[in-house]
Design a protein around this motif. Sequence first.
Motif, PDB file in Angstrom:
ATOM      1  N   ALA A 122      -2.605  -3.329 -21.901  1.00  0.00           N
ATOM      2  CA  ALA A 122      -1.727  -2.718 -22.576  1.00  0.00           C
ATOM      3  C   ALA A 122      -1.440  -3.313 -23.753  1.00  0.00           C
ATOM      4  N   PRO A 123      -2.557  -3.347 -24.717  1.00  0.00           N
ATOM      5  CA  PRO A 123      -2.579  -4.298 -25.925  1.00  0.00           C
ATOM      6  C   PRO A 123      -1.334  -3.672 -26.809  1.00  0.00           C
ATOM      7  N   GLU A 124      -1.129  -2.210 -27.040  1.00  0.00           N
ATOM      8  CA  GLU A 124      -0.233  -1.656 -27.986  1.00  0.00           C
ATOM      9  C   GLU A 124       1.340  -2.087 -27.623  1.00  0.00           C
ATOM     10  N   VAL A 125       1.689  -2.117 -26.288  1.00  0.00           N
ATOM     11  CA  VAL A 125       3.081  -2.489 -25.926  1.00  0.00           C
ATOM     12  C   VAL A 125       3.204  -3.791 -25.914  1.00  0.00           C
ATOM     13  N   VAL A 126       2.192  -4.650 -25.649  1.00  0.00           N
ATOM     14  CA  VAL A 126       2.263  -6.080 -25.812  1.00  0.00           C
ATOM     15  C   VAL A 126       2.393  -6.440 -27.075  1.00  0.00           C
ATOM     16  N   ASP A 127       1.777  -5.748 -28.187  1.00  0.00           N
ATOM     17  CA  ASP A 127       2.151  -5.907 -29.541  1.00  0.00           C
ATOM     18  C   ASP A 127       3.328  -5.696 -29.969  1.00  0.00           C
ATOM     19  N   GLU A 128       3.912  -4.415 -29.538  1.00  0.00           N
ATOM     20  CA  GLU A 128       5.361  -4.123 -29.825  1.00  0.00           C
ATOM     21  C   GLU A 128       6.464  -5.369 -29.502  1.00  0.00           C
ATOM     22  N   ARG A 180      16.303   8.169  -6.854  1.00  0.00           N
ATOM     23  CA  ARG A 180      15.420   9.062  -6.040  1.00  0.00           C
ATOM     24  C   ARG A 180      14.042   8.169  -5.652  1.00  0.00           C
ATOM     25  N   GLY A 181      13.554   7.431  -6.692  1.00  0.00           N
ATOM     26  CA  GLY A 181      12.492   6.557  -6.317  1.00  0.00           C
ATOM     27  C   GLY A 181      12.611   5.695  -5.184  1.00  0.00           C
ATOM     28  N   LYS A 182      13.986   5.222  -5.029  1.00  0.00           N
ATOM     29  CA  LYS A 182      14.116   4.415  -3.825  1.00  0.00           C
ATOM     30  C   LYS A 182      13.813   4.850  -2.375  1.00  0.00           C
ATOM     31  N   GLN A 183      14.154   6.071  -2.457  1.00  0.00           N
ATOM     32  CA  GLN A 183      14.050   6.587  -1.030  1.00  0.00           C
ATOM     33  C   GLN A 183      12.726   6.474  -0.531  1.00  0.00           C
ATOM     34  N   HIS A 184      11.504   6.248  -1.354  1.00  0.00           N
ATOM     35  CA  HIS A 184      10.100   6.149  -1.018  1.00  0.00           C
ATOM     36  C   HIS A 184       9.563   4.756  -1.456  1.00  0.00           C
ATOM     37  N   ALA A 185      10.455   3.701  -1.685  1.00  0.00           N
ATOM     38  CA  ALA A 185      10.057   2.689  -2.680  1.00  0.00           C
ATOM     39  C   ALA A 185       9.071   1.868  -1.742  1.00  0.00           C
ATOM     40  N   ILE A 186       9.030   1.658  -0.385  1.00  0.00           N
ATOM     41  CA  ILE A 186       7.923   0.886   0.466  1.00  0.00           C
ATOM     42  C   ILE A 186       7.189   1.450   0.914  1.00  0.00           C
ATOM     43  N   SER A 187       6.385   2.418   0.376  1.00  0.00           N
ATOM     44  CA  SER A 187       5.438   3.415   1.044  1.00  0.00           C
ATOM     45  C   SER A 187       3.818   2.955   0.610  1.00  0.00           C
ATOM     46  N   SER A 188       3.734   2.179  -0.500  1.00  0.00           N
ATOM     47  CA  SER A 188       2.553   1.830  -1.218  1.00  0.00           C
ATOM     48  C   SER A 188       2.416   0.574  -1.941  1.00  0.00           C
ATOM     49  N   MET A 189       1.343   0.153  -2.207  1.00  0.00           N
ATOM     50  CA  MET A 189       1.412  -1.240  -2.812  1.00  0.00           C
ATOM     51  C   MET A 189       0.762  -0.992  -4.272  1.00  0.00           C
ATOM     52  N   LYS A 190       0.939   0.417  -4.663  1.00  0.00           N
ATOM     53  CA  LYS A 190       0.247   0.685  -6.230  1.00  0.00           C
ATOM     54  C   LYS A 190       0.835  -0.337  -7.115  1.00  0.00           C
ATOM     55  N   HIS A 191       2.396  -0.360  -6.890  1.00  0.00           N
ATOM     56  CA  HIS A 191       3.215  -1.016  -8.174  1.00  0.00           C
ATOM     57  C   HIS A 191       3.412  -2.173  -7.394  1.00  0.00           C
ATOM     58  N   GLU A 192       3.149  -3.461  -7.812  1.00  0.00           N
ATOM     59  CA  GLU A 192       3.565  -4.557  -7.045  1.00  0.00           C
ATOM     60  C   GLU A 192       4.918  -5.193  -7.404  1.00  0.00           C
ATOM     61  N   ALA A 193       5.250  -5.948  -6.648  1.00  0.00           N
ATOM     62  CA  ALA A 193       6.704  -6.749  -7.042  1.00  0.00           C
ATOM     63  C   ALA A 193       6.574  -7.651  -8.169  1.00  0.00           C
ATOM     64  N   PHE A 194       7.593  -7.875  -8.809  1.00  0.00           N
ATOM     65  CA  PHE A 194       7.523  -8.901  -9.874  1.00  0.00           C
ATOM     66  C   PHE A 194       6.553  -8.626 -11.089  1.00  0.00           C
ATOM     67  N   MET A 195       6.658  -7.386 -11.372  1.00  0.00           N
ATOM     68  CA  MET A 195       5.929  -6.690 -12.354  1.00  0.00           C
ATOM     69  C   MET A 195       7.021  -6.052 -13.439  1.00  0.00           C
ATOM     70  N   LEU A 196       6.476  -6.603 -14.898  1.00  0.00           N
ATOM     71  CA  LEU A 196       7.403  -6.501 -16.208  1.00  0.00           C
ATOM     72  C   LEU A 196       6.978  -4.974 -16.800  1.00  0.00           C
ATOM     73  N   GLY A 197       7.661  -4.128 -17.009  1.00  0.00           N
ATOM     74  CA  GLY A 197       7.266  -2.834 -17.716  1.00  0.00           C
ATOM     75  C   GLY A 197       8.293  -2.413 -18.531  1.00  0.00           C
ATOM     76  N   THR A 198       7.937  -1.436 -19.332  1.00  0.00           N
ATOM     77  CA  THR A 198       9.172  -0.525 -19.950  1.00  0.00           C
ATOM     78  C   THR A 198       8.812   0.621 -20.091  1.00  0.00           C
ATOM     79  N   LEU A 221      13.493  -3.455 -20.605  1.00  0.00           N
ATOM     80  CA  LEU A 221      12.800  -4.159 -19.799  1.00  0.00           C
ATOM     81  C   LEU A 221      12.972  -3.926 -18.114  1.00  0.00           C
ATOM     82  N   PHE A 222      11.894  -3.632 -17.375  1.00  0.00           N
ATOM     83  CA  PHE A 222      12.035  -3.604 -15.978  1.00  0.00           C
ATOM     84  C   PHE A 222      11.290  -4.697 -15.268  1.00  0.00           C
ATOM     85  N   ILE A 223      11.818  -5.367 -14.420  1.00  0.00           N
ATOM     86  CA  ILE A 223      11.139  -6.296 -13.478  1.00  0.00           C
ATOM     87  C   ILE A 223      11.554  -5.628 -11.967  1.00  0.00           C
TER      88      ILE A 223
END
Length: 232
Positions: free
Chosen positions: A99-105, A146-164, A176-178
Amino acid sequence: MARIKPQALLQQSKRKKGPSRISATTVLFYLLILTLVGFFLFASYRHWSNRSRLQAESHVSISEGDISSADSKRSDLPGYAVLNTSKGSIIIELHKETAPEVVDEFIDLCQKGHFKGMLFHLVIKHYVIQAGDNHGAGATEDWNLRGKQHAISSMKHEAFMLGTSKGKHNHKGFDLFITTAPIPDLNEKLIVFGQVIKGEDVVQEIEEVDTDEHYKPKISIGILDVTLKQKV
């Protein structure tokens, strides 16, 4: 009229009809000319052939240099960010390759002090903690719930990830989301550009604070500052 003797006529006829002789000097002169022309043509061919080869090699070298320069520039970016919060430090490894552009920003905003004093205004247990501008938090809260209702159904998005959040950001819109659990629903909402490698206990401590019915912490918890590092 004086008569010409037959012997004189014979000699005169031989001189007129006999083949002319080319001197050795003339032959050598023409051979020298041909040799010089051949050498000139060969030298010209070698010159243009070498020039074309050098231009091709130079083009390849410049292209490789540009790639090397870009790679070097990318490797010079800080690889880690330390979020110093009121609960402790969280060390983030930045995904500058994916994610080079986001990291740059993000780096640019850190250097401008954008995150200094930013509050965690949304805390949903076993889901996510969010820091940023809390204007319009209702919409963010809605899709989080809405997303919380299906939160623990997959490992696609791991815990302790930083995003925007995806989309263009205005001056104050880089939030910032962790994540605190594997949350596949956030894959379409967030751009992940980092991962917590130290300070998971701090994230969990923030996650456990008391919140009101709108998931807003009852006490102020914020980012004191962000320190960028090449290595940790």
